[in-house]
Design a protein around this motif. Structure first.
Motif, short mmCIF file in Angstrom:
data_model
loop_
_atom_site.label_atom_id
_atom_site.label_comp_id
_atom_site.label_asym_id
_atom_site.label_seq_id
_atom_site.Cartn_x
_atom_site.Cartn_y
_atom_site.Cartn_z
N ALA A 1 126.99 32.79 -106.28
CA ALA A 1 126.47 32.15 -107.49
C ALA A 1 125.17 31.44 -107.15
O ALA A 1 125.00 30.90 -106.06
CB ALA A 1 127.49 31.14 -108.01
N PRO A 2 124.23 31.43 -108.08
CA PRO A 2 122.95 30.74 -107.82
C PRO A 2 123.17 29.25 -107.57
O PRO A 2 124.02 28.61 -108.21
CB PRO A 2 122.16 30.96 -109.10
N TRP B 1 121.23 26.75 -108.25
CA TRP B 1 120.83 25.87 -109.34
C TRP B 1 121.95 25.69 -110.35
O TRP B 1 122.08 24.62 -110.94
CB TRP B 1 119.55 26.37 -110.01
N LYS B 2 122.77 26.72 -110.55
CA LYS B 2 123.90 26.58 -111.48
C LYS B 2 124.91 25.56 -110.96
O LYS B 2 125.44 24.74 -111.70
CB LYS B 2 124.61 27.92 -111.67
N ILE B 3 125.16 25.61 -109.68
CA ILE B 3 126.13 24.70 -109.07
C ILE B 3 125.61 23.27 -109.10
O ILE B 3 126.36 22.33 -109.40
CB ILE B 3 126.44 25.16 -107.64
N ILE C 1 123.38 21.94 -111.19
CA ILE C 1 123.37 21.43 -112.57
C ILE C 1 124.78 21.13 -113.04
O ILE C 1 125.02 20.11 -113.70
CB ILE C 1 122.66 22.45 -113.50
N LEU C 2 125.73 22.00 -112.71
CA LEU C 2 127.12 21.79 -113.11
C LEU C 2 127.67 20.49 -112.53
O LEU C 2 128.20 19.64 -113.25
CB LEU C 2 127.98 22.97 -112.67
N SER D 1 125.76 17.33 -113.90
CA SER D 1 126.12 16.99 -115.28
C SER D 1 127.52 16.38 -115.34
O SER D 1 127.74 15.42 -116.08
CB SER D 1 126.04 18.23 -116.17
N THR E 1 133.18 25.03 -109.93
CA THR E 1 132.33 25.80 -109.01
C THR E 1 133.13 26.90 -108.34
O THR E 1 132.64 28.02 -108.18
CB THR E 1 131.72 24.85 -107.96
N LEU F 1 133.48 29.59 -110.77
CA LEU F 1 132.20 30.28 -110.92
C LEU F 1 131.99 31.28 -109.79
O LEU F 1 131.53 32.41 -110.02
CB LEU F 1 131.06 29.27 -110.97
N TYR F 2 132.32 30.90 -108.57
CA TYR F 2 132.21 31.81 -107.43
C TYR F 2 133.13 33.01 -107.61
O TYR F 2 132.74 34.15 -107.33
CB TYR F 2 132.58 31.10 -106.12
N GLU G 1 131.64 35.37 -110.10
CA GLU G 1 130.49 36.09 -109.55
C GLU G 1 130.95 37.20 -108.60
O GLU G 1 130.33 38.24 -108.51
CB GLU G 1 129.54 35.13 -108.84
#
Length: 120
Positions: free
Chosen positions: A51-52, A54-56, A58-59, A62, A110, A113-114, A117
């Motif tokens: 996974a990119p 930047w996504k991790i 930002i997640l 936030s 996360t 998300l992995y 992906e």
């Protein structure tokens, strides 16, 4: 005296990074001398499926900020409706507790998300 503690802590961290990168460099140089390719450490399949970053970031950021906001809101409500002699521990405790819960939820999101992906 406190300055000495911070300087020594900085030097220890700097030494750890130096040892890590110099050892990694020596190991890769030894592989190149033997004729092996140094790119075996990072495979193309693994890099593509991950996974990119930047996504991790930002997640997790936030969720951390939402946890801090929820902690401040919860501590304000507790102070308003529950009588305590001192209110400071409530603000600090609920803020850090909810921020930690937010990061804990971020860890599982996360991880999910992995897995998504990798299934692609």
């Amino acid at each position: 005296m406190p300055e000495l503690v911070f300087i020594s802590l900085f030097l220890i961290i700097l030494g750890i990074f130096y040892l890590y990168y110099s050892t990694r460099n020596k190991e890769r140089m030894a592989l190149i001398e033997k004729g092996a390719d140094a790119s075996i450490f990072i495979g193309k399949q693994e890099r593509r499926k991950a996974a990119p970053v930047w996504k991790i970031i930002i997640l997790n950021l936030s969720l951390l900020l939402m946890g801090i906001g929820f902690g401040i809101l919860l501590s304000t409500l507790l102070v308003q409706y529950v009588e305590y002699r001192t209110n400071e521990p409530i603000y600090v405790g609920t803020t850090f507790l909810s921020a930690g819960i937010g990061l804990f939820i971020g860890f599982f999101m996360t991880k999910k998300l992995y897995q998504e992906e990798l299934e692609r």
